[in-house]
Each structure stands twice: as structure tokens, then as C-alpha cells.
Enzyme design. Structure first.
Site, PDB file in Angstrom:
ATOM      1  N   ARG A  97       0.814  -1.224   0.000  1.00  0.00           N
ATOM      2  CA  ARG A  97       0.000   0.000   0.000  1.00  0.00           C
ATOM      3  C   ARG A  97       0.842   1.267   0.000  1.00  0.00           C
ATOM      4  O   ARG A  97       0.378   2.326  -0.369  1.00  0.00           O
ATOM      5  CB  ARG A  97      -0.907   0.014   1.229  1.00  0.00           C
TER       6      ARG A  97
ATOM      7  N   LYS B 299       3.410 -19.206   5.486  1.00  0.00           N
ATOM      8  CA  LYS B 299       2.824 -19.693   6.734  1.00  0.00           C
ATOM      9  C   LYS B 299       2.375 -18.496   7.564  1.00  0.00           C
ATOM     10  O   LYS B 299       2.927 -17.419   7.371  1.00  0.00           O
ATOM     11  CB  LYS B 299       3.811 -20.575   7.480  1.00  0.00           C
TER      12      LYS B 299
ATOM     13  N   HIS C 121       9.690 -23.425   4.554  1.00  0.00           N
ATOM     14  CA  HIS C 121      11.074 -23.273   4.092  1.00  0.00           C
ATOM     15  C   HIS C 121      11.987 -24.407   4.580  1.00  0.00           C
ATOM     16  O   HIS C 121      13.053 -24.620   4.029  1.00  0.00           O
ATOM     17  CB  HIS C 121      11.637 -21.895   4.423  1.00  0.00           C
TER      18      HIS C 121
ATOM     19  N   GLU D  17      16.000 -22.729  19.235  1.00  0.00           N
ATOM     20  CA  GLU D  17      16.372 -21.337  18.935  1.00  0.00           C
ATOM     21  C   GLU D  17      16.904 -20.697  20.211  1.00  0.00           C
ATOM     22  O   GLU D  17      16.501 -21.074  21.318  1.00  0.00           O
ATOM     23  CB  GLU D  17      15.145 -20.554  18.470  1.00  0.00           C
TER      24      GLU D  17
ATOM     25  N   ASP E  70       3.070 -22.896  15.774  1.00  0.00           N
ATOM     26  CA  ASP E  70       4.070 -22.154  15.010  1.00  0.00           C
ATOM     27  C   ASP E  70       5.157 -23.070  14.438  1.00  0.00           C
ATOM     28  O   ASP E  70       5.721 -22.764  13.389  1.00  0.00           O
ATOM     29  CB  ASP E  70       4.718 -21.100  15.936  1.00  0.00           C
TER      30      ASP E  70
ATOM     31  N   HIS F 144       6.685 -27.257  10.515  1.00  0.00           N
ATOM     32  CA  HIS F 144       8.082 -27.626  10.257  1.00  0.00           C
ATOM     33  C   HIS F 144       8.442 -29.017  10.784  1.00  0.00           C
ATOM     34  O   HIS F 144       8.997 -29.849  10.070  1.00  0.00           O
ATOM     35  CB  HIS F 144       9.040 -26.612  10.882  1.00  0.00           C
TER      36      HIS F 144
HETATM   37  P1  NAP Z   1       5.428  -7.446   7.556  1.00  0.00           P
HETATM   38  O1  NAP Z   1       6.854  -7.064   7.770  1.00  0.00           O
HETATM   39  O2  NAP Z   1       4.405  -6.925   8.524  1.00  0.00           O
HETATM   40  O3  NAP Z   1       5.035  -6.964   6.085  1.00  0.00           O
HETATM   41  C1  NAP Z   1       3.707  -6.971   5.632  1.00  0.00           C
HETATM   42  C2  NAP Z   1       3.684  -6.450   4.214  1.00  0.00           C
HETATM   43  O4  NAP Z   1       2.331  -6.469   3.761  1.00  0.00           O
HETATM   44  C3  NAP Z   1       4.187  -5.039   4.047  1.00  0.00           C
HETATM   45  O5  NAP Z   1       4.894  -4.928   2.839  1.00  0.00           O
HETATM   46  C4  NAP Z   1       2.894  -4.227   3.972  1.00  0.00           C
HETATM   47  O6  NAP Z   1       3.145  -3.044   3.275  1.00  0.00           O
HETATM   48  C5  NAP Z   1       2.016  -5.198   3.196  1.00  0.00           C
HETATM   49  N1  NAP Z   1       0.577  -4.989   3.375  1.00  0.00           N
HETATM   50  C6  NAP Z   1      -0.097  -4.867   4.533  1.00  0.00           C
HETATM   51  N2  NAP Z   1      -1.415  -4.684   4.286  1.00  0.00           N
HETATM   52  C7  NAP Z   1      -1.551  -4.691   2.935  1.00  0.00           C
HETATM   53  C8  NAP Z   1      -2.666  -4.543   2.057  1.00  0.00           C
HETATM   54  N3  NAP Z   1      -3.912  -4.334   2.514  1.00  0.00           N
HETATM   55  N4  NAP Z   1      -2.433  -4.607   0.734  1.00  0.00           N
HETATM   56  C9  NAP Z   1      -1.196  -4.802   0.233  1.00  0.00           C
HETATM   57  N5  NAP Z   1      -0.106  -4.969   1.022  1.00  0.00           N
HETATM   58  C10 NAP Z   1      -0.290  -4.897   2.355  1.00  0.00           C
HETATM   59  O7  NAP Z   1       5.220  -9.011   7.504  1.00  0.00           O
HETATM   60  P2  NAP Z   1       6.341 -10.140   7.185  1.00  0.00           P
HETATM   61  O8  NAP Z   1       7.094 -10.434   8.432  1.00  0.00           O
HETATM   62  O9  NAP Z   1       7.109  -9.737   5.976  1.00  0.00           O
HETATM   63  O10 NAP Z   1       5.422 -11.411   6.905  1.00  0.00           O
HETATM   64  C11 NAP Z   1       4.724 -11.586   5.707  1.00  0.00           C
HETATM   65  C12 NAP Z   1       4.093 -12.985   5.693  1.00  0.00           C
HETATM   66  O11 NAP Z   1       5.131 -13.943   5.753  1.00  0.00           O
HETATM   67  C13 NAP Z   1       3.179 -13.284   6.884  1.00  0.00           C
HETATM   68  O12 NAP Z   1       2.165 -14.168   6.486  1.00  0.00           O
HETATM   69  C14 NAP Z   1       4.103 -14.020   7.854  1.00  0.00           C
HETATM   70  O13 NAP Z   1       3.385 -14.877   8.716  1.00  0.00           O
HETATM   71  C15 NAP Z   1       4.948 -14.804   6.873  1.00  0.00           C
HETATM   72  N6  NAP Z   1       6.262 -15.182   7.400  1.00  0.00           N
HETATM   73  C16 NAP Z   1       7.152 -14.242   7.761  1.00  0.00           C
HETATM   74  C17 NAP Z   1       8.400 -14.616   8.236  1.00  0.00           C
HETATM   75  C18 NAP Z   1       9.444 -13.602   8.614  1.00  0.00           C
HETATM   76  O14 NAP Z   1      10.558 -14.032   8.955  1.00  0.00           O
HETATM   77  N7  NAP Z   1       9.158 -12.315   8.565  1.00  0.00           N
HETATM   78  C19 NAP Z   1       8.717 -15.974   8.344  1.00  0.00           C
HETATM   79  C20 NAP Z   1       7.782 -16.922   7.955  1.00  0.00           C
HETATM   80  C21 NAP Z   1       6.562 -16.513   7.481  1.00  0.00           C
HETATM   81  P3  NAP Z   1       2.198  -1.739   3.394  1.00  0.00           P
HETATM   82  O15 NAP Z   1       1.982  -1.482   4.831  1.00  0.00           O
HETATM   83  O16 NAP Z   1       2.967  -0.690   2.666  1.00  0.00           O
HETATM   84  O17 NAP Z   1       0.947  -2.080   2.673  1.00  0.00           O
END
Ligand code: NAP
Length: 484
Positions: A51, A148, A178, A216, A235, A240
Site C-alpha cells: 500500500r 505460513k 522453508h 532457537e 508455530d 516444520h
Molecule cells: P510485515 O513485515 O508486517 O510486512 C507486511 C507487508 O504487507 C508489508 O509490505 C505491507 O506493506 C504489506 N501490506 C499490509 N497490508 C496490505 C494490504 N492491505 N495490501 C497490500 N499490502 C499490504 O510481515 P512479514 O514479516 O514480511 O510477513 C509476511 C508474511 O510472511 C506473513 O504471512 C508471515 O506470517 C509470513 N512469514 C514471515 C516470516 C518472517 O521471517 N518475517 C517468516 C515466515 C513466514 P504496506 O503497509 O505498505 O501495505
């Protein structure tokens, strides 16, 4: 020596959540490394979508920073990063709105593979799938990558599967775990099914037990809000650890093909016996010196969520009847170490007498750090002085074996994203697998909730609560030390 790199077909990859943590730490640096290796071609398009208001140039600056921080290396300095950035674009898109979608469509090239990575909160998966269909992007050659957590329980996983199925065929859905992309995990299959040596011994007759540990050192940190509604069972275990269990326990598939492998994994999950409370130990980390407790981290003095779990489970099938599987995972433990250990039974009779002690073969598959395998064998202690026995490891560490070329081995995300572009689903979870895993996990969690079960406290930097040690001791066994 790492295998020859074959470039994948030209592709457009849209990363929904392209500004988020996962995109910056894993997806974008991973794509850059594949670009450096020559697997991603220069005509690929990688489009961030979120966004935030951002131009292409601003997003490229974000990507450059992420690559420098998380992929690093020489390639950033020698102009390759600049070349990579020409593949990058950005579109402001709201998953819940209509804005930006037509512009996104206009960017995609007809003759490219179209992949859409859902790197956003799970609550948006359905909205994105629906809009992809609405804007004509859910055509038969497109595919979606779903992060996930896949559901919170069986009901929500079923609902999500049903939503995605309205817009995409199962062959287009890539549910990512992963752990399945790790080099060693695939090596586990190569070792089992590519050698005559192990498979005849891979059963209850010769294997005493199997241990799977994912430990961890970090706490829940900034993820406290999410984690406290989830806990280690949801989780880590449901996905995993369950996937690792499947790969270690499954029957040989007829072919190394997606559905052949996933059929066998599904049979493993379905063969799991229901759990009883005495087979499970839940833990929650206490405060340490200058370190907050779990409850401080999640800001809830009465939280009953587990940050640690140890359990013993059984598979009711011919191969494994009688061999227990011990699974353990937790946060704030003594080291960051993930491994699978296949502990073989004692030799039926020791010709060396009781003073030679007890020696067992253990095949250890290390997932992190230092991916590799080790087979413990018993030999004679060198030198004079009679027949004393000792255990030594036959060690195959990738870093040592392949030297600097180990650097070239793709990490899990890199490999899995390339598999998406190639259209290979072997290392992704099928919808029925995920549902079967929840069907096994749900009654366990429901039991805790019904009993208001409170996890046992454990010291940060320890191996978890004492009760987890007892889980093994009661059976005359012990956990392997948690060490890198
Ligand atoms: P994050 O840092 O909170 O990022 C969320 C992203 O979604 C941001 O780019 C945000 O950008 C975008 N977003 C939020 N609302 C939106 C909307 N309505 N339309 C379009 N884009 C939107 O989350 P993350 O840690 O990267 O995690 C992302 C996914 O991966 C989740 O499902 C999480 O469970 C999974 N995951 C993450 C990790 C990790 O290590 N981070 C590991 C395993 C799985 P804007 O606010 O600019 O829209």
C-alpha cells in the site's frame, strides 16, 4: 560440487508485501543470489506490491539496501546489483481495494511465467486470490506462493483451502515451508532412497528411536502479539517438525514427483496415533539475568502459551510400530541448533563384554547451523591396551566438503522460489497434508484449553523444562545435547 545452474524461464514475480520483513530479509536477497548465479535471467521482472506510496526508483533503493544487508558479498560492488535492480519495479496495490490492480496487470508480460508471492498477513490471502481472479491474473499458467501460517486450526485451514480453490487449481498453489527447501532435507531423501545401505535398516526392527530438535536462542521478540495466539505447537510442530517427521518416516515414493512424494507424506501424518497428555511437555521461558520472561515479552502476566514443546509420538504402521519419535522445539534454549537423529538399536550381543560399554550408531542430519550429516560408528580405540571401543563420527559437512562452493548452494527460499518458477511442487505442502496435520494437532490444543494447562517454566539458555528430560528418561533414553 554444486550442480550446474540452469536458468529458469523468463518470469514476472509479484511480491505482495514487497516492503515487508520477509521480502527484505529472504525473498529479495534470495532472488539476487539466484541472479548472480545466472539462474534468474536479465529479462525477469520482480515487482513489489504494497500500500505504501513509492516510485520504482524508491523501491529499487529499498531492494538495494535489503540486498546489501542480507545477501552481501562481492556481487554488490561489481555492478551485478545495478543489473539486478533493472529487473525491479513497484506498484502501489491494496489487497483489499481496487486501486493499482490494472496498473499491475499492465506491467506483466504475456510470454512470462506469472508468479504471485503472498508475503502478507494471512488475513489477506483470500482477498488477493479473489482480485487476481477478478483482474484476469489467475490464468492457467499463473501460480501463487502462500506463506505460513496456513490456518490456525483445521477449520480455518479448510476455509482457506476452499477460498484458494475457488480461484486456483491445486497445481497452482505453492504452500511454502522453508524447512523443505533446505539442502540437507533433500539430502535426507537422497541418502535414504539413493543408497542401498540405509533403507533396509530404516524401520522399527533396527531403529530404536528418532529425535527431531529445532532449538532457537532468541525469544519471541517483536512477534509477541502474533506468537502468543499461536505457541510452539502451531508455530513449529504443526508445520516444520511435522514435515521433517514425514520425510524421515515416509515410504519410498515410486518416483520423485510432487504427488508421489506428497501422497507418502500424507500417509505418515494419517498414521500418527492420537496424543495423550503424558506424552507432551509444554514449557515457557522464565526471566534471566537482565532478560525478560516470556510473559514480559508478550505483555501478559497470565499467558499460558508455550514457547517450548517436547513430545513423544507413534506411527501405527508396519514400518514404525514400536519406534517412538521424540520431537522438541523451543525458544531461548542453550543453542541454535536443528537436527534429526536416527538412533539405531544396540548390536544384539556384545562380543567385547560389558566393560566395552554401550555403543550405538546414530545418523544425524543437521539442518542448521553447519548443514550436513554425520554417522556415528563404533571403532577400536587406537593404540595398545586391549580392545576398548569408542564412537567416532563419519562427518559430511557441506561447508567443509564443498569449500567456498558451499556458498553457491542456494538457501531454502532461493531454491523454493526457483521451484515455483519451474512449476515443481515436490517441496511444497499440498492442501490435504496441511489439513491432516491440523486434524492431529487440534485435539491436543483443545485438551490444553479444556484443562487450562499451564506450561512449565524453564531457564533461558537451558535445554527446556526438566519434565522434557524426564519424558525420555522414563523410557531409558536421553535427548542429544543441544549444540551447533
Ligand atoms: P510485515 O513485515 O508486517 O510486512 C507486511 C507487508 O504487507 C508489508 O509490505 C505491507 O506493506 C504489506 N501490506 C499490509 N497490508 C496490505 C494490504 N492491505 N495490501 C497490500 N499490502 C499490504 O510481515 P512479514 O514479516 O514480511 O510477513 C509476511 C508474511 O510472511 C506473513 O504471512 C508471515 O506470517 C509470513 N512469514 C514471515 C516470516 C518472517 O521471517 N518475517 C517468516 C515466515 C513466514 P504496506 O503497509 O505498505 O501495505
Amino acid at each position: 560440487m554444486p550442480s550446474r545452474v540452469i536458468p529458469v524461464d523468463p518470469f514476472d514475480l509479484v511480491i505482495f508485501g514487497g516492503t515487508g520483513d520477509l521480502a527484505r530479509r529472504k525473498i529479495l536477497p534470495g532472488l539476487f543470489r539466484r541472479f548472480c548465479a545466472g539462474q534468474v535471467r536479465k529479462d525477469a521482472q520482480i515487482i513489489g506490491a504494497a500500500r505504501s506510496d513509492m516510485t520504482d526508483a524508491e523501491y529499487r533503493a529499498l531492494v538495494a539496501e535489503a540486498v546489501r544487508e542480507f545477501a552481501g558479498g562481492r556481487a554488490c560492488e561489481d555492478g551485478t546489483l545495478d543489473e539486478f535492480l533493472t529487473c525491479i519495479g513497484y506498484e502501489k496495490v491494496d489487497a483489499k481495494g481496487e486501486g493499482g490492480w490494472r496498473e499491475l496487470c499492465a506491467r506483466l508480460k504475456d510470454d512470462h511465467v506469472h508468479a504471485f508471492y503472498f508475503s502478507v498477513a494471512p488475513g489477506l490471502f483470500g482477498d488477493i486470490a479473489e482480485r487476481l481472479r477478478h483482474f484476469g491474473l489467475a490464468h492457467e499458467d499463473s501460480r501463487i506462493v502462500v506463506e505460513k501460517p496456513f490456518g490456525h486450526d483445521l477449520g480455518s485451514a479448510r476455509a482457506l483451502n476452499a477460498t484458494l480453490a475457488q480461484h486456483f487449481d491445486e497445481t497452482q498453489i505453492y504452500r511454502i515451508d522453508h524447512y523443505l527447501g533446505k539442502e540437507t532435507v533433500q539430502n535426507l531423501m537422497a541418502v535414504r532412497f539413493g543408497n542401498m545401505l540405509f533403507e533396509p535398516l530404516w524401520n522399527a526392527q533396527y531403529v530404536d528411536h528418532i529425535q527431531i530438535t529445532v532449538a532457537e536462542t532468541v525469544g519471541v521478540g517483536g512477534r509477541g502479539g502474533y506468537y502468543d495466539k499461536s505457541g510452539a505447537m502451531r508455530d513449529m510442530v504443526q508445520n516444520h517438525l511435522m514435515q521433517l517427521l514425514c520425510l524421515i518416516a515416509m515410504e519410498p515414493p515410486a518416483r520423485f514427483e510432487p504427488d508421489a512424494v506428497r501422497d507418502e507424506k500424507l500417509k505418515v501424518i494419517r498414521a500418527l496415533d492420537p496424543m495423550t497428555p503424558h506424552q507432551i511437555v509444554r514449557g515457557q521461558y522464565d526471566a534471566g539475568i537482565g532478560e525478560p520472561s516470556y510473559r514480559d515479552d508478550v505483555d501478559d502476566a497470565r499467558s499460558k502459551t508455550e514457547s517450548f514443546i517436547a513430545l513423544k509420538c507413534h506411527l501405527s504402521n508396519w514400518r514404525w510400530a514400536g519406534t517412538p519419535f521424540y520431537l522438541r522445539t523451543g525458544k531461548k534454549l542453550r543453542d541454535r541448533a536443528s537436527e534429526i537423529a536416527v538412533v539405531f538399536k544396540d548390536a544384539p550381543h556384545s562380543i567385547f563384554g560389558s566393560e566395552a560399554g554401550r555403543h550405538r550408531n546414530i545418523l544425524t542430519i543437521r539442518l542448521q547451523p553447519n548443514e550436513g550429516m554425520e554417522l556415528g560408528v563404533t571403532i577400536k580405540e587406537p593404540g595398545p591396551g586391549g580392545m576398548r571401543l569408542m564412537d567416532v563420527p563419519l562427518d559430511m559437512s557441506f561447508a567443509e566438503e564443498f569449500g567456498p562452493e558451499a556458498e553457491e548452494v542456494p538457501d531454502a527460499y532461493e531454491r523454493l522460489i526457483m521451484d515455483v518458477i519451474r512449476g515443481n511442487q515436490t517441496l511444497f505442502m499440498r492442501g490435504d497434508e496441511v489439513e491432516a496435520a491440523w486434524a492431529w494437532t487440534d485435539p491436543v490444543i483443545a485438551g490444553w484449553e479444556a484443562r487450562s494447562d499451564v506450561p512449565k517454566p524453564y531457564d533461558p539458555g537451558s535445554s527446556g523444562p526438566d519434565d522434557a528430560l524426564m519424558l525420555m528418561h522414563r523410557d531409558g533414553r536421553k535427548w542429544r545435547e543441544i549444540r551447533p
